[in-house]
Write a protein that holds these residues in place. Structure first.
Motif, PDB file in Angstrom:
ATOM      1  N   TRP A 125       0.816  -1.199   0.000  1.00  6.85           N
ATOM      2  CA  TRP A 125       0.000   0.000   0.000  1.00  6.85           C
ATOM      3  C   TRP A 125       0.857   1.260   0.000  1.00  6.85           C
ATOM      4  O   TRP A 125       2.031   1.251   0.312  1.00  6.85           O
ATOM      5  N   ARG A 126       0.228   2.344  -0.385  1.00  8.22           N
ATOM      6  CA  ARG A 126       0.898   3.635  -0.466  1.00  8.22           C
ATOM      7  C   ARG A 126       1.033   4.267   0.925  1.00  8.22           C
ATOM      8  O   ARG A 126       0.314   3.900   1.861  1.00  8.22           O
ATOM      9  N   PRO A 127       1.937   5.259   1.045  1.00 10.53           N
ATOM     10  CA  PRO A 127       2.090   5.932   2.338  1.00 10.53           C
ATOM     11  C   PRO A 127       0.785   6.468   2.924  1.00 10.53           C
ATOM     12  O   PRO A 127       0.591   6.408   4.139  1.00 10.53           O
ATOM     13  N   VAL A 128      -0.102   6.982   2.067  1.00  5.21           N
ATOM     14  CA  VAL A 128      -1.334   7.552   2.613  1.00  5.21           C
ATOM     15  C   VAL A 128      -2.134   6.514   3.382  1.00  5.21           C
ATOM     16  O   VAL A 128      -2.697   6.812   4.455  1.00  5.21           O
ATOM     17  N   HIS A 129      -2.198   5.284   2.888  1.00  3.01           N
ATOM     18  CA  HIS A 129      -2.921   4.245   3.608  1.00  3.01           C
ATOM     19  C   HIS A 129      -2.115   3.730   4.790  1.00  3.01           C
ATOM     20  O   HIS A 129      -2.685   3.406   5.842  1.00  3.01           O
ATOM     21  N   ALA A 130      -0.809   3.644   4.632  1.00  2.00           N
ATOM     22  CA  ALA A 130       0.025   3.198   5.743  1.00  2.00           C
ATOM     23  C   ALA A 130      -0.097   4.135   6.932  1.00  2.00           C
ATOM     24  O   ALA A 130      -0.016   3.688   8.098  1.00  2.00           O
ATOM     25  N   ILE A 131      -0.308   5.420   6.678  1.00  2.00           N
ATOM     26  CA  ILE A 131      -0.422   6.414   7.750  1.00  2.00           C
ATOM     27  C   ILE A 131      -1.865   6.546   8.220  1.00  2.00           C
ATOM     28  O   ILE A 131      -2.151   6.507   9.422  1.00  2.00           O
ATOM     29  N   ASN A 132      -2.805   6.682   7.287  1.00  2.00           N
ATOM     30  CA  ASN A 132      -4.214   6.826   7.667  1.00  2.00           C
ATOM     31  C   ASN A 132      -4.735   5.599   8.399  1.00  2.00           C
ATOM     32  O   ASN A 132      -5.548   5.711   9.334  1.00  2.00           O
ATOM     33  N   LEU A 133      -4.301   4.408   7.975  1.00  2.00           N
ATOM     34  CA  LEU A 133      -4.855   3.150   8.482  1.00  2.00           C
ATOM     35  C   LEU A 133      -3.854   2.386   9.357  1.00  2.00           C
ATOM     36  O   LEU A 133      -3.942   1.166   9.476  1.00  2.00           O
ATOM     37  N   ALA A 134      -2.919   3.096   9.951  1.00  2.00           N
ATOM     38  CA  ALA A 134      -1.885   2.425  10.750  1.00  2.00           C
ATOM     39  C   ALA A 134      -2.476   1.608  11.895  1.00  2.00           C
ATOM     40  O   ALA A 134      -1.868   0.615  12.325  1.00  2.00           O
ATOM     41  N   ASP A 135      -3.639   1.956  12.392  1.00  2.00           N
ATOM     42  CA  ASP A 135      -4.270   1.181  13.466  1.00  2.00           C
ATOM     43  C   ASP A 135      -4.640  -0.226  13.018  1.00  2.00           C
ATOM     44  O   ASP A 135      -4.791  -1.136  13.838  1.00  2.00           O
ATOM     45  N   GLN A 136      -4.782  -0.415  11.684  1.00  4.07           N
ATOM     46  CA  GLN A 136      -5.121  -1.741  11.184  1.00  4.07           C
ATOM     47  C   GLN A 136      -3.902  -2.665  11.117  1.00  4.07           C
ATOM     48  O   GLN A 136      -4.050  -3.876  10.947  1.00  4.07           O
ATOM     49  N   ALA A 137      -2.720  -2.084  11.225  1.00  2.66           N
ATOM     50  CA  ALA A 137      -1.475  -2.854  11.213  1.00  2.66           C
ATOM     51  C   ALA A 137      -0.615  -2.364  12.369  1.00  2.66           C
ATOM     52  O   ALA A 137       0.367  -1.640  12.175  1.00  2.66           O
ATOM     53  N   PRO A 138      -0.989  -2.736  13.593  1.00  2.00           N
ATOM     54  CA  PRO A 138      -0.331  -2.173  14.777  1.00  2.00           C
ATOM     55  C   PRO A 138       1.187  -2.326  14.759  1.00  2.00           C
ATOM     56  O   PRO A 138       1.727  -3.403  14.532  1.00  2.00           O
ATOM     57  N   ASN A 139       1.844  -1.205  14.950  1.00  2.30           N
ATOM     58  CA  ASN A 139       3.295  -1.152  15.072  1.00  2.30           C
ATOM     59  C   ASN A 139       3.579  -0.079  16.117  1.00  2.30           C
ATOM     60  O   ASN A 139       3.164   1.076  15.952  1.00  2.30           O
ATOM     61  N   ALA A 140       4.259  -0.456  17.173  1.00  2.00           N
ATOM     62  CA  ALA A 140       4.468   0.450  18.302  1.00  2.00           C
ATOM     63  C   ALA A 140       5.150   1.749  17.900  1.00  2.00           C
ATOM     64  O   ALA A 140       5.028   2.761  18.602  1.00  2.00           O
ATOM     65  N   ASP A 141       5.855   1.751  16.773  1.00  3.72           N
ATOM     66  CA  ASP A 141       6.604   2.935  16.363  1.00  3.72           C
ATOM     67  C   ASP A 141       5.860   3.816  15.367  1.00  3.72           C
ATOM     68  O   ASP A 141       6.424   4.795  14.868  1.00  3.72           O
ATOM     69  N   ILE A 142       4.607   3.473  15.044  1.00  5.39           N
ATOM     70  CA  ILE A 142       3.819   4.265  14.101  1.00  5.39           C
ATOM     71  C   ILE A 142       2.519   4.696  14.769  1.00  5.39           C
ATOM     72  O   ILE A 142       1.797   3.871  15.337  1.00  5.39           O
ATOM     73  N   THR A 143       2.219   5.994  14.687  1.00  5.02           N
ATOM     74  CA  THR A 143       0.963   6.520  15.195  1.00  5.02           C
ATOM     75  C   THR A 143       0.069   6.872  14.017  1.00  5.02           C
ATOM     76  O   THR A 143       0.471   7.647  13.130  1.00  5.02           O
TER      77      THR A 143
END
Length: 461
Positions: A332-350
């Protein structure tokens, strides 16, 4: 901007003046610089070069046709292959791509007309939706340029040009470019999904028959970050670093992106309709480099350069789209990686559901190109361009100044110390504009250089 890439801004008086300059300088009397190619025959044409004319004219086709890079690169390659085979039939400058016709061998008076009809005929087939009246007008202009050939020689040229064009048209008739099968997206964390209500961009282009590669996957890169599974990637610190970099420097309202980086982002974009697109910018910059370093160059030299360049760009587009769609890592593109980060939990990404990239249309609405991110099209195409030119000229350190069609960089030119510096900046620009990760760019640059080296070693030369 990384310190290894030195660029400066100069402002042209007008974008239209810059476009006119490309056309006029290609037709102006040449300086007395010596020919440096040992294999290109001498010609009395000077820089009254019909190859340069058509490679400038095709930019108008790109502007009007628009769309994804693949069809543009295919049409440009068809045109330049037809032109090369016609030129090579008159005076041998390398291996033929498809056709070596002896009917006009040694008839230099047939050269310009052969180029004109090879370009015209192939473009008419490759871009059937481009207005035929506009293409007819371009042919009329070309045929009216100064030419010492007799009417009989010009007729030989017309027949030769049509013949070489028909050969490449037949060769590409069933190449997979007409495949319109629908794309089914995987709607899951980490996987790319199309913009709502819009079709995926050219999902089958990776299946198109290459022009020179042994296969579309010949230089396919490994998965992003080298991770075995998407799950492992999404949980990794490396992935977090990729996402957070774009979150900082690629956002519409970034406070970390410098003014020069913002200019570079727009300069290299050319994503909106009405521009000559990223492919056209590489053609435009190839014209600038050729005219600077071959000021007395002939159609024999330019036909080979643009033949090689166009084939490399076409195969790079196929290889890139193969990586985007025909693998298990449709990232996926950065926009989805950032907008939907809660769907792919990573402690270092908000997650930030309101984050938007700098990339925007003329109305100011943010958008992201509608196809998977890995690998970057801009980056791979830039490397394929740089790789061919550095092979052709035998050196990388060719400084040049290039322009852009992007509406957010009107009248802007940028100057580069080398071919690879330009390619690297084009790759970096996709991070600054918020639509690609670093590993998209790095993998694409490597692929693009591999494609160009293969093309240079295996066709025309």
């Amino acid at each position: 901007m990384p310190g290894s890439i030195r660029s400066r801004r100069t402002v042209m008086k007008a974008a239209v003046a810059g476009a006119a300059l490309v056309c006029l300088t290609s037709l102006a009397p040449a300086s007395a610089a010596p020919m440096t190619s040992a294999t290109a025959p001498e010609t009395a044409m000077g820089t009254n070069d019909h190859v340069l004319y058509w490679n400038n004219a095709v930019l108008d086709v790109f502007r009007q046709v628009g769309g994804t890079p693949g069809p543009l690169t295919r049409g440009g390659a068809m045109m330049n292959i037809a032109v090369y085979d016609a030129v090579n039939s008159i005076n041998t400058i390398g291996k033929p791509y498809l056709t070596k016709d002896s009917s006009a061998a040694g008839v230099t008076g047939a050269l310009n007309t052969a180029i004109d009809y090879a370009a015209y005929t192939s473009l008419k087939s490759a871009f059937p939706n481009y207005p035929s009246s506009d293409l007819d007008a371009k042919l009329k202009t070309a045929l009216a340029l100064p030419d010492s050939g007799t009417s009989g020689e010009k007729d030989q040229g017309r027949q030769l040009g049509i013949k070489t064009a028909e050969a490449i048209i037949a060769d590409r008739a069933n190449d997979g470019s007409a495949d319109t099968a629908a794309y089914t997206a995987t709607i899951a964390p980490g996987h790319w999904r199309p913009a709502e209500g819009k079709p995926a961009g050219a999902p089958n282009w990776g299946k198109v028959k290459p022009f020179a590669l042994a296969s579309r996957s010949q230089f396919r890169p490994g998965p992003p970050g080298g991770f075995d599974t998407p799950e492992a990637m999404l949980k990794s610190s490396e992935y977090a670093q990729q996402v957070n970099e774009i979150k900082r420097i690629g956002s519409k309202d970034s406070t970390e992106r410098t003014a020069d980086q913002t200019q570079a982002a727009h300069f290299w974009a050319n994503d909106v309709d009405g521009t000559y697109k990223p492919v056209g910018q590489q053609y435009d910059h190839a014209l600038a480099v050729f005219q600077k370093y071959r000021p007395n160059g002939s159609s024999y030299e330019s036909a080979k350069l643009f033949g090689l360049t166009s084939i490399a760009l076409a195969d790079a587009a196929i290889a890139i789209w193969d990586s985007k769609y025909d693998t298990d890592w449709d990232l996926w593109r950065p926009v989805h990686a950032i907008n939907l980060a809660d769907q792919a939990p990573n402690a270092d990404i908000t997650a930030d559901p309101n984050w938007q990239p700098l990339e925007s249309d003329t109305a100011g609405n943010s958008f992201t190109p509608n196809f998977p991110t890995y690998v970057s099209g801009h980056s791979g195409i830039a490397a394929a361009w740089a790789g061919i030119l550095r092979n052709y000229f035998g050196r990388d350190d060719l400084s040049f100044t290039g322009g852009t069609d992007d509406p957010f960089a009107k009248g802007v030119t940028r100057t580069f110390p080398s071919l690879s510096a330009a390619a690297q900046e084009k790759a970096d620009s996709r991070k600054y504009i918020g639509v690609h990760f670093e590993w998209d760019n790095a993998a694409a640059l490597k692929m693009g250089y591999q494609v160009s080296d293969h093309v240079y070693a295996n066709v025309l030369n």
